[in-house]
Design an enzyme around this catalytic site. Sequence first.
Site, PDB file in Angstrom:
ATOM      1  CD  GLU A 166      -1.495  -2.313   1.788  1.00  0.00           C
ATOM      2  OE1 GLU A 166      -0.504  -2.355   2.539  1.00  0.00           O
ATOM      3  OE2 GLU A 166      -2.110  -3.334   1.407  1.00  0.00           O
ATOM      4  CE1 TYR A 187       7.239   0.411  -3.648  1.00  0.00           C
ATOM      5  CE2 TYR A 187       5.523   2.051  -3.382  1.00  0.00           C
ATOM      6  CZ  TYR A 187       6.559   1.311  -2.861  1.00  0.00           C
ATOM      7  OH  TYR A 187       6.916   1.466  -1.550  1.00  0.00           O
TER       8      TYR A 187
HETATM    9  C1  LIG Z   1      10.527   5.392  -2.997  1.00  0.00           C
HETATM   10  C2  LIG Z   1      12.042   5.251  -2.705  1.00  0.00           C
HETATM   11  C3  LIG Z   1      12.249   4.104  -1.727  1.00  0.00           C
HETATM   12  C4  LIG Z   1      12.762   4.947  -4.032  1.00  0.00           C
HETATM   13  O1  LIG Z   1      14.128   4.704  -3.726  1.00  0.00           O
HETATM   14  P1  LIG Z   1      15.305   5.228  -4.688  1.00  0.00           P
HETATM   15  O2  LIG Z   1      16.565   4.621  -4.247  1.00  0.00           O
HETATM   16  O3  LIG Z   1      15.251   6.706  -4.757  1.00  0.00           O
HETATM   17  O4  LIG Z   1      14.837   4.633  -6.094  1.00  0.00           O
HETATM   18  P2  LIG Z   1      15.779   4.170  -7.314  1.00  0.00           P
HETATM   19  O5  LIG Z   1      16.907   5.114  -7.473  1.00  0.00           O
HETATM   20  O6  LIG Z   1      16.101   2.731  -7.163  1.00  0.00           O
HETATM   21  O7  LIG Z   1      14.738   4.401  -8.508  1.00  0.00           O
HETATM   22  C5  LIG Z   1      14.415   3.410  -9.477  1.00  0.00           C
HETATM   23  C6  LIG Z   1      13.469   4.044 -10.475  1.00  0.00           C
HETATM   24  O8  LIG Z   1      12.223   4.404  -9.848  1.00  0.00           O
HETATM   25  C7  LIG Z   1      11.751   5.637 -10.401  1.00  0.00           C
HETATM   26  N1  LIG Z   1      11.754   6.685  -9.373  1.00  0.00           N
HETATM   27  C8  LIG Z   1      12.358   6.639  -8.156  1.00  0.00           C
HETATM   28  N2  LIG Z   1      12.144   7.797  -7.490  1.00  0.00           N
HETATM   29  C9  LIG Z   1      11.415   8.589  -8.314  1.00  0.00           C
HETATM   30  C10 LIG Z   1      10.904   9.902  -8.208  1.00  0.00           C
HETATM   31  N3  LIG Z   1      11.128  10.668  -7.119  1.00  0.00           N
HETATM   32  N4  LIG Z   1      10.190  10.412  -9.240  1.00  0.00           N
HETATM   33  C11 LIG Z   1       9.970   9.683 -10.354  1.00  0.00           C
HETATM   34  N5  LIG Z   1      10.438   8.420 -10.534  1.00  0.00           N
HETATM   35  C12 LIG Z   1      11.153   7.885  -9.514  1.00  0.00           C
HETATM   36  C13 LIG Z   1      12.705   6.017 -11.507  1.00  0.00           C
HETATM   37  O9  LIG Z   1      12.230   5.450 -12.717  1.00  0.00           O
HETATM   38  C14 LIG Z   1      13.983   5.349 -11.053  1.00  0.00           C
HETATM   39  O10 LIG Z   1      14.885   5.063 -12.109  1.00  0.00           O
HETATM   40  P3  LIG Z   1      15.811   6.255 -12.707  1.00  0.00           P
HETATM   41  O11 LIG Z   1      16.385   7.012 -11.542  1.00  0.00           O
HETATM   42  O12 LIG Z   1      16.816   5.478 -13.503  1.00  0.00           O
HETATM   43  O13 LIG Z   1      14.898   7.098 -13.525  1.00  0.00           O
HETATM   44  C15 LIG Z   1      12.623   6.589  -2.158  1.00  0.00           C
HETATM   45  O14 LIG Z   1      12.235   7.644  -2.998  1.00  0.00           O
HETATM   46  C16 LIG Z   1      12.193   6.914  -0.745  1.00  0.00           C
HETATM   47  O15 LIG Z   1      12.811   6.496   0.225  1.00  0.00           O
HETATM   48  N6  LIG Z   1      11.125   7.731  -0.595  1.00  0.00           N
HETATM   49  C17 LIG Z   1      10.677   8.150   0.733  1.00  0.00           C
HETATM   50  C18 LIG Z   1      10.023   7.018   1.482  1.00  0.00           C
HETATM   51  C19 LIG Z   1       8.837   6.455   0.723  1.00  0.00           C
HETATM   52  O16 LIG Z   1       8.008   7.183   0.168  1.00  0.00           O
HETATM   53  N7  LIG Z   1       8.745   5.121   0.703  1.00  0.00           N
HETATM   54  C20 LIG Z   1       7.658   4.411   0.047  1.00  0.00           C
HETATM   55  C21 LIG Z   1       6.499   4.329   0.975  1.00  0.00           C
HETATM   56  S1  LIG Z   1       5.170   3.359   0.294  1.00  0.00           S
END
Ligand SMILES: CC(C)(COP(=O)(O)OP(=O)(O)OC[C@H]1O[C@@H](n2cnc3c(N)ncnc32)[C@H](O)[C@@H]1OP(=O)(O)O)[C@@H](O)C(=O)NCCC(=O)NCCS
Length: 155
Positions: free
Chosen positions: A116, A128
Amino acid sequence: MPDRTRPVRIDDVIAVKAIEDCCFPNPWDIDIFVTLASSKGCVTLRKGKKVCMQIIEHNSSVAGYVVWEDCPDTSKGRVLNIAVRENLQRRGFGRSLIQHVFDSLAERGIKTAALEVREGNLAAHRFYERMGMEELGRVPNYYDDEDAITYSITL
Ligand SMILES: CC(C)(COP(=O)(O)OP(=O)(O)OC[C@H]1O[C@@H](n2cnc3c(N)ncnc32)[C@H](O)[C@@H]1OP(=O)(O)O)[C@@H](O)C(=O)NCCC(=O)NCCS
């Protein structure tokens, strides 16, 4: 040293909690992380259900973490929490963490993974979707102040 995922340890918990507090409006209590760290990153509950936690390191410190549930009796997994330190986001740590979860579930014969996410957390929705997950539906008021959108993937 290369970035790697490993089970959470007790000396990671302060760093994990700092990331948690930074990333979420309603952060998890530190006790949850302490419990998982004290159990080598995996707690077994009723009916063989497990809750597991891995962290990913970067330069010998915690870059992010993921917590998931593995339910062999329903053949379903569920991502409960995932976060990457703000200044290390968009470097592939989130991808490595969630891929670890998908691989571990698949190895244990689990067929689907779901989660979720807050309706308004658009960055997480994009993440996701990029990880191959599909939107399933909405859970009204799943969070006190917001609906959840459910995502799922067939492993
Ligand atoms: C969601 C989260 C875990 C993603 O982790 P991350 O290490 O930044 O993600 P990655 O670098 O592995 O990203 C993989 C792909 O996802 C997509 N993506 C990740 N963050 C994104 C963003 N802010 N906006 C758009 N696309 C995004 C992109 O396609 C990315 O590939 P690219 O960088 O080559 O374009 C991170 O943003 C986070 O910690 N957010 C705050 C906590 C949170 O919201 N957790 C989820 C709760 S349900």
